[in-house]
Design an enzyme around this catalytic site. Structure first.
Site, PDB file in Angstrom:
ATOM      1  N   HIS A 112     -31.693 -16.063   9.997  1.00 12.62           N
ATOM      2  CA  HIS A 112     -30.416 -16.009  10.726  1.00 12.62           C
ATOM      3  C   HIS A 112     -29.546 -17.250  10.511  1.00 12.62           C
ATOM      4  O   HIS A 112     -28.397 -17.270  10.950  1.00 12.62           O
ATOM      5  CB  HIS A 112     -30.644 -15.745  12.218  1.00 12.62           C
ATOM      6  CG  HIS A 112     -31.150 -16.910  13.012  1.00 12.62           C
ATOM      7  ND1 HIS A 112     -30.343 -17.634  13.857  1.00 12.62           N
ATOM      8  CD2 HIS A 112     -32.367 -17.483  13.093  1.00 12.62           C
ATOM      9  CE1 HIS A 112     -31.057 -18.588  14.434  1.00 12.62           C
ATOM     10  NE2 HIS A 112     -32.294 -18.510  13.979  1.00 12.62           N
TER      11      HIS A 112
ATOM     12  N   THR B 106     -47.718  -5.433  12.061  1.00 10.45           N
ATOM     13  CA  THR B 106     -46.887  -4.611  11.180  1.00 10.45           C
ATOM     14  C   THR B 106     -45.593  -5.356  10.876  1.00 10.45           C
ATOM     15  O   THR B 106     -44.951  -5.897  11.773  1.00 10.45           O
ATOM     16  CB  THR B 106     -46.599  -3.249  11.845  1.00 10.45           C
ATOM     17  OG1 THR B 106     -47.857  -2.621  12.092  1.00 10.45           O
ATOM     18  CG2 THR B 106     -45.730  -2.369  10.967  1.00 10.45           C
TER      19      THR B 106
ATOM     20  N   CYS C 296     -25.046 -30.332  30.305  1.00 12.53           N
ATOM     21  CA  CYS C 296     -25.087 -30.687  31.707  1.00 12.53           C
ATOM     22  C   CYS C 296     -26.149 -29.826  32.378  1.00 12.53           C
ATOM     23  O   CYS C 296     -26.048 -28.609  32.407  1.00 12.53           O
ATOM     24  CB  CYS C 296     -23.726 -30.409  32.328  1.00 12.53           C
ATOM     25  SG  CYS C 296     -23.554 -31.143  33.934  1.00 12.53           S
TER      26      CYS C 296
HETATM   27  C1  LIG Z   1     -32.541 -23.117  13.990  1.00  7.88           C
HETATM   28  C2  LIG Z   1     -33.532 -24.126  13.568  1.00  7.88           C
HETATM   29  C3  LIG Z   1     -34.904 -23.945  13.809  1.00  7.88           C
HETATM   30  C4  LIG Z   1     -35.444 -22.771  14.591  1.00  7.88           C
HETATM   31  O1  LIG Z   1     -35.322 -21.553  13.915  1.00  7.88           O
HETATM   32  P1  LIG Z   1     -35.361 -20.172  14.746  1.00  7.88           P
HETATM   33  O2  LIG Z   1     -35.332 -19.117  13.693  1.00  7.88           O
HETATM   34  O3  LIG Z   1     -34.145 -20.166  15.602  1.00  7.88           O
HETATM   35  O4  LIG Z   1     -36.611 -20.164  15.541  1.00  7.88           O
HETATM   36  C5  LIG Z   1     -35.766 -24.901  13.350  1.00  7.88           C
HETATM   37  N1  LIG Z   1     -35.325 -25.986  12.679  1.00  7.88           N
HETATM   38  C6  LIG Z   1     -34.025 -26.193  12.422  1.00  7.88           C
HETATM   39  C7  LIG Z   1     -33.613 -27.407  11.655  1.00  7.88           C
HETATM   40  C8  LIG Z   1     -33.084 -25.283  12.864  1.00  7.88           C
HETATM   41  O5  LIG Z   1     -31.796 -25.510  12.630  1.00  7.88           O
END
Ligand SMILES: *Cc1c(COP(=O)(O)O)cnc(C)c1O
Length: 402
Positions: free
Chosen positions: A202, A238, A326
């Site tokens: 992602h 899976t 915050c």
């Molecule tokens: C986003 C991120 C993660 C975590 O990845 P996820 O797929 O959101 O669990 C780990 N390390 C870095 C440097 C990230 O930017």
């Protein structure tokens, strides 16, 4: 509602149309289980195999079997750190840095709570770790070094190849959190001399909930999820076929378009940075001036709170993030900004822009136009800014420059 201007690509990215295309068949007609022998299962198996090749190719890995699929960056990082720890006969020592993502830091904290020793190596003012400090931190009991390739908050890129050389010479496995660099800059596990590398779909225009861990042959790593014989007995369950197909397509797209993408995004980022630094008084750039991802710009704007800026920008449809949050009335400063030694006043006013391939020059122009007004309004209600204007208080930034 205003048109959304998304400048938070280090948090997550939109799924690219070609990625969605690659995923859809496995959410529709091709729903077979890759472990099933009949044709419907074998179609799904092919998709997983293809994605493994695509990810391997992006990392410069010849044998796709060295890639194992996971649910994302956090799982890969947890697996690398805890999986190395779990195969040791006795509790040992791990070397990492103070600016790792919480997935890395909290995996190490967990091991500490189980009697492990961890050294958190500090970084300089730009967020760079000195490879010599990693070398000095290594003990006879050290079983793993874990460092991130680029920091998600600052964009600072670590000298991972130099750290890799040190680890290789000492025979200690190196894990690299490459979540922020994979697909943006060339990442070759050979060049980095690492044994494990984590990535997430992602962050590169793929779907959430899919990621991978590169595992160099011969690396002893405990499986964390037990069950069937999936992923060559390394990770049961899976397969997330659609997510994995999306990760593969995202990896291929990133590799094909890397150079062109860099040129476009770097141009926009530099323009944004230059304009804001010149338009806004008492503002500084955080992170390394050159050894930094071309997507990322982290600035501190004195006498305003990050959250105020986020809310002000959000009302204009602009999405960014901040290095402070915050919680229960107290402003908490990020561990990364603390580690670089940024004064609290500046950490509170930090704002992170992280750009992507989908951003346009018009969008950047909007931000350049809108942000100074927001900052001025926030400063009008800031007693600190009032004192600065009256000349009874000096700017932290001008003091720092002096
Ligand atoms: C986003 C991120 C993660 C975590 O990845 P996820 O797929 O959101 O669990 C780990 N390390 C870095 C440097 C990230 O930017």
């Amino acid at each position: 509602m205003k048109k959304t201007i998304y400048l938070d690509h280090n948090a997550t990215t939109p799924v690219r149309p070609e990625v969605l295309e690659a995923m859809l068949p496995y959410l529709k007609g091709h729903y077979g289980n890759p472990s099933s022998l009949y044709h419907l299962g074998q179609e799904a198996r092919k998709a997983v195999d293809r994605a493994r090749e695509q990810v391997a190719h992006l990392l410069g890995v010849k044998n796709p079997e060295e890639i194992a699929f996971t649910s994302g960056g956090s799982e890969s990082i947890n697996w690398a750190i805890k999986g190395i720890a779990a195969v040791q006969r006795k509790k040992g020592h791990i070397v990492t840095t103070k600016i790792e993502h919480s997935a890395g830091l909290n995996s190490c904290k967990y091991l500490e709570s189980r009697g492990w020793q961890v050294t958190y190596v500090g970084v300089d003012w730009h967020g760079r770790v000195d490879p010599a400090h990693i070398r000095e931190a290594i003990l006879p009991e050290t079983v793993l070094v874990s460092v991130m390739h680029a920091n998600n908050e600052l964009g600072t890129i670590q000298p991972v190849a130099d750290i890799g050389r040190i680890c290789r010479a000492k025979g200690i496995p190196l894990h690299v959190d490459a979540v922020q660099t994979v697909g943006k800059v060339p990442v070759s596990v050979e060049d980095l001399q690492c044994d494990l590398a984590s990535l997430a779909a992602h962050k590169i225009y793929g779907p959430k909930g899919a990621g991978a861990l590169y595992i160099r042959p011969g690396t002893r790593l405990q499986a964390m999820i037990h069950g069937g014989r999936h992923e060559r007995d390394r990770r049961a369950g899976t397969e997330n076929v659609a997510g994995i197909a999306g990760l593969g397509a995202a990896a291929e797209w990133a590799q094909k378009n890397m150079k062109q993408k860099e040129k476009h995004v770097r141009h926009l980022r530099d323009k944004l940075e230059k304009a804001l630094l010149s338009k806004l008084e008492c503002t500084r750039l955080n992170g390394h001036p050159t050894e930094r991802l071309y997507t990322t710009s982290n600035m501190s704007i004195e006498c305003v709170e990050g959250e105020g800026m986020i809310i002000g920008l959000d009302m204009q449809g602009i999405c960014v993030s901040s290095g402070s949050a915050c919680s229960s009335g107290q402003t908490e400063v990020s561990h990364v900004l603390k580690a670089i030694g940024l004064p609290v006043e500046l950490a509170k006013g930090s704002i992170r822009f992280s750009l992507g391939w989908d951003n346009t020059a018009e969008e950047i122009d909007s931000v350049i136009e809108v942000l100074p007004g927001i900052v001025n309004r926030l400063r009008e209600i800031s007693p600190l800014w009032g004192d600065y204007k009256k000349g009874v208080r000096k700017s932290v930034i001008s003091k720092e420059a002096a």
